[in-house]
Design an enzyme around this catalytic site. Structure first.
Site, PDB file in Angstrom:
ATOM      1  NE  ARG A 105      65.810  24.610  28.482  1.00  0.00           N
ATOM      2  CZ  ARG A 105      65.128  23.689  29.131  1.00  0.00           C
ATOM      3  NH1 ARG A 105      65.361  22.412  28.905  1.00  0.00           N
ATOM      4  NH2 ARG A 105      64.206  24.045  30.000  1.00  0.00           N
ATOM      5  CG  ASP A 148      48.308   3.792  25.065  1.00  0.00           C
ATOM      6  OD1 ASP A 148      49.243   3.077  24.644  1.00  0.00           O
ATOM      7  OD2 ASP A 148      47.647   3.519  26.081  1.00  0.00           O
ATOM      8  CG  HIS A 149      53.569   2.883  21.890  1.00  0.00           C
ATOM      9  ND1 HIS A 149      53.931   3.282  23.140  1.00  0.00           N
ATOM     10  CD2 HIS A 149      53.938   1.590  21.773  1.00  0.00           C
ATOM     11  CE1 HIS A 149      54.507   2.266  23.753  1.00  0.00           C
ATOM     12  NE2 HIS A 149      54.522   1.218  22.960  1.00  0.00           N
ATOM     13  CG  HIS A 157      50.713   0.772  27.183  1.00  0.00           C
ATOM     14  ND1 HIS A 157      50.566   1.897  26.429  1.00  0.00           N
ATOM     15  CD2 HIS A 157      52.017   0.740  27.560  1.00  0.00           C
ATOM     16  CE1 HIS A 157      51.733   2.513  26.359  1.00  0.00           C
ATOM     17  NE2 HIS A 157      52.622   1.833  27.037  1.00  0.00           N
ATOM     18  CE  LYS A 188      60.701  -2.481  32.793  1.00  0.00           C
ATOM     19  NZ  LYS A 188      60.849  -2.701  31.359  1.00  0.00           N
TER      20      LYS A 188
END
Lengths: 383, 524
Positions: free
Chosen positions: B62, B200-201, B263, B373
Site C-alpha cells: 500500500r 513450508d520452509h 511442518h 516453546k
C-alpha cells in the site's frame, strides 16, 4: 561459506618409507591432536570423505600446500602427495605424515584431515604406485590428481588401475590441444575403471553456463535451431602450434555433441591462422571458425553465434566475451524482438582449489564432458 | 515441460539448476518476510548466477513510493539481513536495477491494472517471457482478495502456451479444516492446483530433503524401516525462546497449529511414506498423502489418548529467570494501547500428538510428535527408536542396561545423522557403553547449505512442486488434528503445567510411557 582461512598444516618429518611407521605416525598424530584439544578445551574432528592422491612434478609445493588447505576445508579427505625424481643417482623412498586442519567459524570447531607426503627418487619411482596403494582409506573413492606433465610410464600407469577418478590439466601439456586426443583415448579405453576430468574443461564451466542460460529465454531458444555460424576467438598465445587453443576445441566439441552436429571433411586454414570447419545438422550447414587473436589475453575468449533463416537472412547475433581483466562476461545481443543489447555478468576466475573441488563433487562419469572431448578428438584427428 | 528441459545446452551435471526468465511479484513487500528472507534469498540466487538474465522482482504494497525508493529500501534491509550483506556493490547495483514497485490497495482493481501494465513492459524490457510468480507474503486475510483480483485482472493464467503463472502461498493455510477448505476453494476458483505452491520452509531444509536420500539411496536402512525393527518414532521441534512479542499470534494459534499441523506433519510423512515410483513431484506427494490417509483418525472422545498440551510457567532459560506465557501476555497488554489478549489464555505452548499409521509397514508403531516453546534448547530432530535385542546375552554383567539402538536425523542445529549403538569398553570386564556414529553436514561437506527460501523460490521458478504442500495433504492434516483443536478449545486447561526451561509437562512423560515403560522422551 562458513569457514575461515584459519587453517594450518604442519610439515611431518620425512622418514624412510615404512607402512607400519606411517600408520603409527598417523595414530600418534591424532592422539596428540586429542590431547591438545583437551588442553585448549576445543574440539578437533577428524573427517574423511575420500582419498585424494596428488602427483606433483612442478616442484611447486608451496602453492600446492595452499591449494590443499582450501580443498580439505570443503572436502575433508586423506591427502597423499607424491613427488618423484627419476633421474636421481640414489634410490630413495621416504614419507612424512602431518595434519591439515581448518576452523569452522560458525561452530568454532576444528576439522582435520591427514596428509601423507611420499617422495621417490631414482629407481624407487617405479615402486611409488605400489607403495601408496596400501595407504588408501578403504571403501572410500580414490581421486588421482595428476598435477604435471603426463608420461606413459610409472607411476602414472600403475596408479591408473586404482583410481576412480583421474583429474588432469591439459594446459600442463607441451601440446595441450594434441593432448586432448590422448585423453579421449584414455577415457575410452579405461571407461569401466575410471572417470577422467580435464581442469581446462572446468575453466569453461562459467562461460558455458552463461551461454546455456541465454537459451533459457524462449525467444532465443527458438533461434538455436537456426544457428549457422560459430566464431571463437582465443588469445594467440594459447595456440597449440598448428592447432587452436584447447578450450576453443572443447567448446566446439560441446556444441557438436549437444546439438548433434556431424563433422564434414571440409577443414580450412586461413592465412591469419584461423581454422574453419563445416558441420551438418540435418540439411543445415554450420560453419565454425576458431581464430587466434593478439588482442585477447590470459583466459579471454570471444564467442559469436550467428543465426540465419533458410533464406540466409541474419535473424540474431550473440557475442559473448569472457573478459579476464574486467572479471566480466559481456553479452551483446541483436535480435528483432529482444530489446536488451548488452549485459555484463561477473566472471570469477576460479582458483586451482575451486577447480579441483568442482571435480571432486562429481561421482562417476561426466558424460557431457566425455562426449565433448570425444568430438574434439574427432576434429583433431581430421586436422 | 519447462524451457530448461528443452534447452539442449542446459542439461548437465556441472551447471547448477538455473531459473528460467520470470517476474516475481511479492505482495506485502515491505513486510518482515520479504526483508529478512525473500529479497536476500533472491539476491543470493542472483549472486550465484542462478537467476535468468530475464528476471525482475516487483514489490506490491500500500505504501506510496517509486521504483528507486523501493530499491533504496531493499538496499538497506538487504545490508542488514542478508548473510554477508550486499557484498560487491556493483553486483547489488545490477540486481537492484531488476527491482520494481507498484503501490496499491490489495482490494483495488486499478492497482492490478497498473501491475499488469508494468509486467507487460518488463516482458519486453527485461525479457521476463510472460512468466509470473505471485508471492503472497501478506496477512492471511488478504490471500482471498488478492487471488480474486489477480483473476479479475486476467493475470491468473499464462498469456501464451509457452509461458506460465504460479502463485506461492505462505502458511497458515487456514486456521482449521473449514477455513482451509474455504481458502483452498477461493484459490482453486482462480488458479489450477498445479499453479499453486504452498510454501513450508521446513521442507526447504537440507536435512529434511536428506530424509528421502537417506531412506531411498541407501540399501541398508529401508529393510529395517518397519514395525519389525522399529519400536517408535519421536519427532521433536523444540525452541528455547518464549512467545515474546508474538504473544498475540501465539495466543491465537498455539503449538499445534504453529508447528505440528504443517511442518512436523510434513516431516512425519517423509519418514513414514512408502518408496515413490519416481522422483516426480506428484509421485512423492502421492506417497506422502497415502501415509496421511493411513493415519488412524481419532475421535473427539479419544483425544486424551492421543494428545497432550502444555503451557510454560515461569522458569529459567539460558541461566536467566524468564516469565511464564501468561505473564508475557500481561506484560504485553500493559504496554499495548491496542488489542488486549486473554491473560488467562489456554493457548498451548507445548503440544504432543501420537499418530498411529494403519498399514503393513507401521501397524503398532507409534509416532510421537511434539513441539514446544521455552524448552531447554533449540533443536529439531527425528529419532527412530529401534526395538531392544530379542535376547540379552549380557545379563550377568553390568551391561544389562544397554539401550536399544537409535537413529537420529537432526534438522537443526548441527544438521546431521547419528546412529547410537552399544560397544564394549576396553578392559577385562564386559562393560558396554553407548557410542555414537556421527555424520555432520558441516564437517563432511564443508559448504553451506542453501537457505530454505533460496531452494524453494528456485524450485517454484523451475516448476518443481515436490517440496510444496498439496491441497489434499493440507486438508487431511487439518482433518486429522481437528478433534484435538476442538477438544482443547472447549475444555479448560490446568495451565501452566511445565516450567520454562524444562522438556514439557509431566503428563507428556507419563503419556509416552503408558503401557510401554521402556519408552521415554529423548532429551536432545
Amino acid at each position: 561459506m562458513t569457514t575461515s582461512n584459519m587453517t594450518n598444516t604442519e610439515t611431518g618429518q620425512m622418514k624412510p618409507f615404512d607402512l607400519r611407521t606411517i600408520e603409527k605416525d598417523i595414530r600418534n598424530l591424532w592422539e596428540q591432536k586429542e590431547e591438545a584439544s583437551e588442553e585448549k578445551k576445543s574440539t578437533s574432528t577428524r573427517a574423511c570423505v575420500s582419498n585424494l592422491l596428488i602427483y606433483e612434478d612442478q616442484e611447486d609445493m608451496a602453492s600446492l600446500a595452499n591449494t590443499i588447505l582450501d580443498v580439505t576445508r570443503h572436502h575433508p579427505c586423506r591427502i597423499i602427495v607424491m613427488s618423484s625424481k627419476a633421474n636421481a643417482l640414489e634410490d630413495k623412498l621416504e614419507a612424512g605424515v602431518s595434519p591439515v586442519c581448518s576452523f569452522t567459524i560458525a561452530k568454532g570447531k576444528e576439522i582435520c584431515s591427514e596428509q601423507i607426503i611420499v617422495k621417490a627418487e631414482g629407481d624407487a619411482v617405479k615402486r611409488l604406485s605400489s607403495s601408496v596403494m596400501p595407504l588408501f582409506v578403504s571403501d572410500l573413492p580414490v581421486n588421482l590428481w595428476w598435477r604435471g606433465v603426463l608420461v606413459d610410464a610409472q607411476p602414472f600407469s600403475g596408479l591408473l588401475g586404482c583410481a576412480d577418478r583421474v583429474i588432469l590439466d591439459s594446459s600442463y601439456s607441451n601440446r595441450p590441444t594434441a593432448f586432448l586426443s590422448i585423453l579421449a583415448a584414455l577415457s575410452r579405453e579405461r571407461f569401466k575403471e575410471a572417470a577422467f576430468s580435464d581442469i581446462n574443461w572446468s575453466r569453461l564451466t562459467q562461460l558455458r553456463s552463461h551461454v546455456s542460460g541465454l537459451f533459457d529465454v524462449p525467444d532465443l531458444l527458438a533461434y538455436l535451431k537456426d544457428l549457422s555460424k560459430v566464431s571463437i576467438e582465443f588469445p594467440a598465445s594459447a595456440s597449440d602450434e598448428d592447432l587452436p587453443a584447447p578450450q576453443a576445441m572443447l567448446l566446439v566439441g560441446w556444441f557438436m555433441s549437444r546439438l548433434n552436429w556431424g563433422l564434414t571433411e571440409d577443414i580450412l586454414r586461413s592465412r591469419t591462422g584461423a581454422t574453419i570447419l563445416k558441420f551438418l545438422r540435418g540439411e543445415q550447414e554450420i560453419t565454425v571458425d576458431m581464430t587466434p587473436s593478439n588482442k585477447l589475453e590470459n583466459q579471454d575468449l570471444r564467442l559469436t553465434l550467428t543465426m540465419t533463416d533458410h533464406t540466409g537472412w541474419q535473424e540474431a547475433r550473440i557475442v559473448v566475451t569472457r573478459n579476464y581483466a574486467h572479471n566480466a562476461i559481456e553479452t551483446k545481443l541483436e535480435t528483432p524482438t529482444i530489446c536488451w543489447l548488452k549485459n555484463v555478468a561477473r566472471y570469477e576466475m576460479p582458483t586451482e582449489s575451486e577447480l579441483i573441488l568442482s571435480e571432486l563433487e562429481i561421482l562417476g562419469h561426466d558424460v557431457v564432458y566425455e562426449n565433448a572431448l570425444e568430438c574434439a578428438a574427432q576434429i583433431i584427428e581430421k586436422m | 515441460m519447462t524451457p530448461e528441459m528443452e534447452n539442449p545446452l542446459r542439461e548437465e551435471m556441472r551447471m547448477e539448476r538455473k531459473a528460467p526468465p520470470c517476474a516475481i511479484v511479492i505482495f506485502g513487500a515491505s513486510g518482515d518476510l520479504n526483508k529478512r528472507k525473500l529479497t536476500p534469498a533472491l539476491y543470493s540466487l542472483y549472486q550465484q548466477h542462478l537467476l535468468s538474465n530475464g528476471f525482475a522482482m516487483v514489490g506490491f504494497t500500500r505504501t506510496k513510493m517509486d521504483h528507486q525508493a523501493f530499491r533504496n529500501l531493499m538496499t538497506e534491509t538487504t545490508k542488514e539481513f542478508a548473510e554477508g550483506g550486499i557484498g560487491d556493490p556493483a553486483v547489488w547495483e545490477s540486481f537492484s536495477q531488476k527491482l520494481f514497485y507498484v503501490a496499491g490497495d490489495p482490494n483495488d482493481p486499478a492497482a492490478y491494472q497498473e501491475l499488469k501494465e508494468l509486467l507487460t513492459n518488463l516482458d519486453r524490457e527485461q525479457g521476463t517471457a510472460c512468466n509470473r510468480v505471485f508471492y503472497l507474503s501478506t496477512p492471511p486475510e488478504l490471500y482471498a482478495p488478492i487471488v480474486k483480483q489477480l483473476g479479475a485482472a486476467g493475470m491468473s493464467h499464462p498469456a501464451n502456451s509457452d509461458s506460465w503463472v504460479r502463485i506461492i502461498i505462505e502458511k497458515p493455510f487456514g486456521y482449521d479444516l473449514p477455513t482451509a477448505l474455504k481458502l483452498n476453494g477461493e484459490v482453486g476458483a482462480v488458479f489450477d492446483e498445479n499453479q499453486v505452491y504452498r510454501i513450508d520452509h521446513y521442507l526447504g531444509k537440507e536435512t529434511v530433503q536428506n530424509i528421502l536420500v537417506f531412506r531411498f539411496a541407501n540399501g541398508i536402512f529401508e529393510p529395517i524401516w518397519n514395525r519389525n525393527f522399529i519400536d517408535h518414532v519421536q519427532i521433536t521441534a523444540a525452541e528455547s525462546v518464549g512467545a515474546g512479542d508474538r504473544v498475540g499470534y501465539y495466543e491465537a494459534s498455539g503449538a499445534l497449529r504453529d508447528m505440528i499441523q504443517n511442518h512436523l506433519m510434513q516431516v512425519f510423512s517423509l519418514v513414514a511414506m512408502e518408496p515413490p515410483v519416481s522422483l516426480d513431484a506428484n509421485a512423492i506427494r502421492d506417497e506422502k498423502q497415502k501415509v496421511m490417509m493411513a493415519v488412524y483418525p481419532f475421535t473427539h472422545d479419544e483425544v486424551p489418548r492421543f494428545a497432550v498440551r502444555g503451557q510454560y510457567g515461569a522458569g529459567a532459560s539460558n541461566g536467566k529467570p524468564v516469565p511464564g506465557f501468561r505473564e508475557e501476555i500481561k506484560a504485553f497488554n500493559a504496554k499495548s494501547k491496542g488489542h488486549q489478549y486473554n491473560e488467562e489464555s489456554d493457548a498451548p505452548t507445548y503440544a504432543m500428538v501420537r499418530l498411529m499409521v494403519n498399514n503393513w509397514r507401521w501397524a503398532g508403531v507409534p509416532f510421537f510428535i511434539r513441539s514446544g516453546k521455552r524448552m531447554p534448547k533449540r533443536v529439531s530432530e527425528v529419532a527412530i527408536q529401534f526395538k531392544r535385542v530379542p535376547h540379552l546375552l549380557f545379563k550377568q554383567t553390568k551391561a544389562d542396561r544397554i539401550e536399544p539402538n537409535s537413529l537420529v536425523i537432526r534438522v537443526q542445529p548441527d544438521e546431521g545423522i547419528t546412529l547410537k549403538f552399544g560397544a564394549k569398553m576396553p578392559g577385562q570386564a564386559m562393560h558396554i557403553r553407548e557410542v555414537n556414529m556421527d555424520f555432520q553436514y558441516g564437517q563432511q561437506f564443508g559448504r553451506h547449505s542453501p537457505e530454505a527460501y533460496e531452494r524453494l523460490l528456485l524450485d517454484c521458478m523451475l516448476g518443481d512442486p515436490t517440496l510444496f504442500a498439496r491441497r489434499d495433504m493440507v486438508e487431511k492434516g487439518w482433518e486429522l488434528l481437528g478433534p484435538v483443536l476442538d477438544v482443547w478449545s472447549e475444555q479448560k486447561a490446568n495451565f501452566p503445567n511445565y516450567e520454562a526451561g524444562s522438556w514439557g509437562p509431566t503428563e507428556a512423560d507419563e503419556f509416552i510411557a503408558h503401557g510401554a515403560p521402556h519408552r521415554r522422551w529423548r532429551k536432545p
